[in-house]
Enzyme design. Structure first.
Site, PDB file in Angstrom:
ATOM      1  N   ILE A   1     -80.789 -28.392 -17.995  1.00  0.00           N
ATOM      2  CA  ILE A   1     -80.689 -28.720 -16.573  1.00  0.00           C
ATOM      3  C   ILE A   1     -81.862 -28.113 -15.805  1.00  0.00           C
ATOM      4  O   ILE A   1     -81.813 -27.969 -14.599  1.00  0.00           O
ATOM      5  CB  ILE A   1     -79.344 -28.208 -15.997  1.00  0.00           C
ATOM      6  CG1 ILE A   1     -79.171 -26.700 -16.272  1.00  0.00           C
ATOM      7  CG2 ILE A   1     -78.169 -28.989 -16.600  1.00  0.00           C
ATOM      8  CD1 ILE A   1     -77.917 -26.087 -15.622  1.00  0.00           C
TER       9      ILE A   1
ATOM     10  N   HIS B   1     -76.833 -33.662 -18.800  1.00  0.00           N
ATOM     11  CA  HIS B   1     -76.026 -32.752 -17.981  1.00  0.00           C
ATOM     12  C   HIS B   1     -76.593 -32.545 -16.581  1.00  0.00           C
ATOM     13  O   HIS B   1     -76.218 -31.599 -15.896  1.00  0.00           O
ATOM     14  CB  HIS B   1     -75.860 -31.408 -18.703  1.00  0.00           C
ATOM     15  CG  HIS B   1     -75.061 -31.519 -19.974  1.00  0.00           C
ATOM     16  ND1 HIS B   1     -75.134 -30.607 -20.994  1.00  0.00           N
ATOM     17  CD2 HIS B   1     -74.168 -32.446 -20.379  1.00  0.00           C
ATOM     18  CE1 HIS B   1     -74.316 -30.974 -21.982  1.00  0.00           C
ATOM     19  NE2 HIS B   1     -73.720 -32.083 -21.631  1.00  0.00           N
TER      20      HIS B   1
ATOM     21  N   ILE C   1     -88.567 -23.102 -32.051  1.00  0.00           N
ATOM     22  CA  ILE C   1     -89.021 -24.481 -31.862  1.00  0.00           C
ATOM     23  C   ILE C   1     -90.435 -24.568 -31.283  1.00  0.00           C
ATOM     24  O   ILE C   1     -91.210 -25.458 -31.641  1.00  0.00           O
ATOM     25  CB  ILE C   1     -87.989 -25.267 -31.014  1.00  0.00           C
ATOM     26  CG1 ILE C   1     -88.274 -26.755 -31.110  1.00  0.00           C
ATOM     27  CG2 ILE C   1     -87.935 -24.782 -29.586  1.00  0.00           C
ATOM     28  CD1 ILE C   1     -87.092 -27.612 -30.763  1.00  0.00           C
TER      29      ILE C   1
ATOM     30  N   GLN D   1     -79.858 -31.717 -23.062  1.00  0.00           N
ATOM     31  CA  GLN D   1     -78.668 -31.141 -22.434  1.00  0.00           C
ATOM     32  C   GLN D   1     -79.079 -30.134 -21.368  1.00  0.00           C
ATOM     33  O   GLN D   1     -78.244 -29.572 -20.681  1.00  0.00           O
ATOM     34  CB  GLN D   1     -77.817 -30.431 -23.493  1.00  0.00           C
ATOM     35  CG  GLN D   1     -77.312 -31.359 -24.574  1.00  0.00           C
ATOM     36  CD  GLN D   1     -76.805 -30.590 -25.795  1.00  0.00           C
ATOM     37  OE1 GLN D   1     -75.657 -30.164 -25.841  1.00  0.00           O
ATOM     38  NE2 GLN D   1     -77.665 -30.400 -26.768  1.00  0.00           N
TER      39      GLN D   1
ATOM     40  N   PHE E   1     -76.912 -20.245 -24.041  1.00  0.00           N
ATOM     41  CA  PHE E   1     -75.529 -19.789 -23.875  1.00  0.00           C
ATOM     42  C   PHE E   1     -75.068 -18.932 -25.049  1.00  0.00           C
ATOM     43  O   PHE E   1     -74.428 -17.912 -24.880  1.00  0.00           O
ATOM     44  CB  PHE E   1     -74.589 -20.997 -23.774  1.00  0.00           C
ATOM     45  CG  PHE E   1     -74.527 -21.601 -22.392  1.00  0.00           C
ATOM     46  CD1 PHE E   1     -75.184 -21.040 -21.320  1.00  0.00           C
ATOM     47  CD2 PHE E   1     -73.763 -22.750 -22.175  1.00  0.00           C
ATOM     48  CE1 PHE E   1     -75.117 -21.599 -20.058  1.00  0.00           C
ATOM     49  CE2 PHE E   1     -73.685 -23.320 -20.909  1.00  0.00           C
ATOM     50  CZ  PHE E   1     -74.366 -22.750 -19.854  1.00  0.00           C
ATOM     51  N   ARG E   2     -75.363 -19.389 -26.282  1.00  0.00           N
ATOM     52  CA  ARG E   2     -74.645 -18.822 -27.417  1.00  0.00           C
ATOM     53  C   ARG E   2     -75.444 -17.861 -28.303  1.00  0.00           C
ATOM     54  O   ARG E   2     -74.882 -17.320 -29.252  1.00  0.00           O
ATOM     55  CB  ARG E   2     -74.059 -19.959 -28.272  1.00  0.00           C
ATOM     56  CG  ARG E   2     -72.948 -20.677 -27.528  1.00  0.00           C
ATOM     57  CD  ARG E   2     -72.373 -21.864 -28.264  1.00  0.00           C
ATOM     58  NE  ARG E   2     -71.341 -22.498 -27.449  1.00  0.00           N
ATOM     59  CZ  ARG E   2     -71.586 -23.329 -26.445  1.00  0.00           C
ATOM     60  NH1 ARG E   2     -72.826 -23.654 -26.132  1.00  0.00           N
ATOM     61  NH2 ARG E   2     -70.592 -23.848 -25.749  1.00  0.00           N
TER      62      ARG E   2
HETATM   63  P1  CNA Z   1     -76.372 -23.218 -26.857  1.00  0.00           P
HETATM   64  O1  CNA Z   1     -74.990 -23.499 -27.284  1.00  0.00           O
HETATM   65  O2  CNA Z   1     -76.647 -21.968 -26.100  1.00  0.00           O
HETATM   66  O3  CNA Z   1     -77.261 -23.224 -28.183  1.00  0.00           O
HETATM   67  C1  CNA Z   1     -78.621 -22.955 -28.165  1.00  0.00           C
HETATM   68  C2  CNA Z   1     -79.118 -22.968 -29.605  1.00  0.00           C
HETATM   69  O4  CNA Z   1     -80.521 -22.839 -29.574  1.00  0.00           O
HETATM   70  C3  CNA Z   1     -78.571 -21.836 -30.465  1.00  0.00           C
HETATM   71  O5  CNA Z   1     -78.020 -22.383 -31.647  1.00  0.00           O
HETATM   72  C4  CNA Z   1     -79.817 -20.970 -30.784  1.00  0.00           C
HETATM   73  O6  CNA Z   1     -79.808 -20.473 -32.103  1.00  0.00           O
HETATM   74  C5  CNA Z   1     -80.933 -21.956 -30.597  1.00  0.00           C
HETATM   75  N1  CNA Z   1     -82.181 -21.358 -30.140  1.00  0.00           N
HETATM   76  C6  CNA Z   1     -82.379 -20.407 -29.194  1.00  0.00           C
HETATM   77  N2  CNA Z   1     -83.687 -20.178 -29.024  1.00  0.00           N
HETATM   78  C7  CNA Z   1     -84.336 -21.001 -29.883  1.00  0.00           C
HETATM   79  C8  CNA Z   1     -85.705 -21.235 -30.178  1.00  0.00           C
HETATM   80  N3  CNA Z   1     -86.685 -20.570 -29.572  1.00  0.00           N
HETATM   81  N4  CNA Z   1     -86.011 -22.159 -31.125  1.00  0.00           N
HETATM   82  C9  CNA Z   1     -85.034 -22.843 -31.780  1.00  0.00           C
HETATM   83  N5  CNA Z   1     -83.726 -22.650 -31.538  1.00  0.00           N
HETATM   84  C10 CNA Z   1     -83.386 -21.749 -30.597  1.00  0.00           C
HETATM   85  O7  CNA Z   1     -76.983 -24.411 -25.997  1.00  0.00           O
HETATM   86  P2  CNA Z   1     -76.743 -25.993 -26.138  1.00  0.00           P
HETATM   87  O8  CNA Z   1     -77.857 -26.639 -25.435  1.00  0.00           O
HETATM   88  O9  CNA Z   1     -76.456 -26.389 -27.522  1.00  0.00           O
HETATM   89  O10 CNA Z   1     -75.391 -26.169 -25.317  1.00  0.00           O
HETATM   90  C11 CNA Z   1     -75.320 -27.073 -24.357  1.00  0.00           C
HETATM   91  C12 CNA Z   1     -75.199 -26.456 -22.941  1.00  0.00           C
HETATM   92  C13 CNA Z   1     -76.116 -25.311 -22.673  1.00  0.00           C
HETATM   93  C14 CNA Z   1     -75.634 -27.501 -21.991  1.00  0.00           C
HETATM   94  O11 CNA Z   1     -74.570 -27.843 -21.182  1.00  0.00           O
HETATM   95  C15 CNA Z   1     -76.767 -26.924 -21.147  1.00  0.00           C
HETATM   96  O12 CNA Z   1     -76.709 -27.370 -19.823  1.00  0.00           O
HETATM   97  C16 CNA Z   1     -76.554 -25.463 -21.225  1.00  0.00           C
HETATM   98  N6  CNA Z   1     -77.711 -24.597 -20.922  1.00  0.00           N
HETATM   99  C17 CNA Z   1     -78.879 -25.109 -20.464  1.00  0.00           C
HETATM  100  C18 CNA Z   1     -79.930 -24.266 -20.189  1.00  0.00           C
HETATM  101  C19 CNA Z   1     -81.227 -24.843 -19.678  1.00  0.00           C
HETATM  102  O13 CNA Z   1     -81.214 -25.844 -18.956  1.00  0.00           O
HETATM  103  N7  CNA Z   1     -82.366 -24.270 -20.053  1.00  0.00           N
HETATM  104  C20 CNA Z   1     -79.799 -22.882 -20.362  1.00  0.00           C
HETATM  105  C21 CNA Z   1     -78.565 -22.384 -20.821  1.00  0.00           C
HETATM  106  C22 CNA Z   1     -77.530 -23.266 -21.109  1.00  0.00           C
END
Ligand code: CNA
Length: 238
Positions: free
Chosen positions: A105, A121, A231, A103, A35-36
Site C-alpha cells: 500500500i 489492497h 529480493i 499487496q 508484518f510477519r
Molecule cells: P508479510 O506476511 O509480512 O510477509 C512478508 C514476507 O516477505 C515474509 O515471508 C518475509 O520473509 C519476506 N521478506 C521480508 N523481507 C524480504 C526481502 N528483503 N526479500 C525477500 N523476502 C523478504 O507480508 P505480505 O505482503 O505477505 O502480507 C500481506 C499484507 C502485508 C498486505 O495486506 C499488505 O498491505 C501488508 N503490508 C504492506 C506493507 C507495504 O505496503 N510496504 C508493509 C507491511 C505490511
C-alpha cells in the site's frame, strides 16, 4: 551468481510475458517493516494486534486509535524505491514485464516508474470520505493530528482494504487475467498467508513459477524455482 538466480535470469531473458506478484517483503529493503518477519509489525508491541487495528470494525469503533497506529506505523517518511522496484520498472520498459500485482500500500512501484501496477489492497497515498466518498489529500490524513474529517462531517479514511473488507473485484479479475496468461510468474516478498490475495497463485498455468522470499512459504513445493534470498539482491543480478 548462484544457479537458481541464473535460471531466473534465463527465464526472464527469454520471455516477453513476465508477471510479478509481491508483498511487504519487496519494500523492507526500502526501510518499511513487513508484518510477519521477526522485526515486522506483528512482533512489535502495541495495545492491540495490528490485524485488529487494521480491520473495518476497529476503524468504525475506534478511529482515533486507528489513526495513532496509521500515522506512527504505516506512514514512513522519505522512503525510496529499492533495487527490486527499480528493476521491475526497467523490465516493463524493456517490454518483458506485463504487470506488477502488489499487496503493498506504499506506492513504491509507481515511484520507481512502473506503469501497470495492480494494487490489491489499495494505497495509503489516497484517501476519501467514508460518508460522501469525496477524495481527500493523503498528506493531510497521513501527517495531520486528530481525526481527519470531511466538510460533510464524515471521517476520512485511507483508500486501503482493511481486514473484513472485500477486495475490488475489477482489480482481482485483472490480476487473475495476467497471472493466468503469464509465461513466467515471479512471486516475491510475500508470506502468502493473506487471502484472497495469496490464492492468486492457483491461477498460474505455466511451468516457470519462481518464488523469491527470505523465509519459507506454504507454496514452496508448488514452485519450479525457490530462492530464499533478499529480493533486492536477487533483482540487482537479473
Ligand atoms: P508479510 O506476511 O509480512 O510477509 C512478508 C514476507 O516477505 C515474509 O515471508 C518475509 O520473509 C519476506 N521478506 C521480508 N523481507 C524480504 C526481502 N528483503 N526479500 C525477500 N523476502 C523478504 O507480508 P505480505 O505482503 O505477505 O502480507 C500481506 C499484507 C502485508 C498486505 O495486506 C499488505 O498491505 C501488508 N503490508 C504492506 C506493507 C507495504 O505496503 N510496504 C508493509 C507491511 C505490511
Amino acid at each position: 551468481m548462484n544457479e537458481n538466480i541464473q535460471t531466473l535470469k534465463k527465464w526472464i531473458d527469454e520471455s516477453d510475458n513476465v508477471v510479478f506478484f509481491g508483498g511487504a517483503g519487496v519494500s523492507t529493503e526500502s526501510g518499511i517493516p513487513d508484518f510477519r518477519s521477526v522485526d515486522g509489525l506483528y512482533n512489535q508491541k502495541w495495545k492491540y494486534p495490528p490485524e485488529t487495528i487494521l480491520s473495518h470494525s476497529f476503524f468504525e469503533r475506534n478511529p482515533e486509535e486507528y489513526y495513532r497506529f496509521h500515522r506512527e506505523k504505516l506512514v514512513i517518511d522519505g522512503v525510496q524505491p529499492n533495487r527490486a522496484h527499480k528493476r521491475l520498472a526497467e523490465l516493463e520498459q524493456e517490454g518483458k514485464l506485463r504487470a506488477v500485482i502488489t499487496q503493498n500500500i506504499d506506492g513504491l512501484h509507481q515511484a520507481a516508474g512502473s506503469k501497470k501496477v495492480l494494487e490489491l489492497h489499495g494505497s495509503i497515498l489516497r484517501a476519501y470520505c467514508s460518508r460522501c466518498r469525496r477524495p481527500f489529500p493523503a498528506e493531510k490524513m497521513n501527517h495531520g493530528t486528530g481525526l481527519p474529517r470531511c466538510r460533510c462531517g464524515g471521517i476520512i479514511r485511507p483508500d486501503i482494504v482493511l481486514y473484513e473488507e472485500p477486495l475490488d473485484q475489477d482489480i482481482m479479475s485483472e490480476a487473475v487475467h495476467y497471472i493466468r496468461s503469464a509465461e513466467v510468474l515471479i512471486i516475491g516478498g510475500t508470506s502468502l498467508n493473506v487471502y484472497p490475495a495469496a490464492g492468486l497463485i492457483n491461477y498460474y498455468r505455466g511451468n516457470k513459477l519462481a518464488l523469491v522470499n527470505l523465509s519459507q512459504t506454504p507454496y514452496d513445493s508448488y514452485a519450479d524455482l525457490v530462492i530464499h534470498e533478499k529480493i533486492g539482491e536477487v533483482f540487482s543480478q537479473i
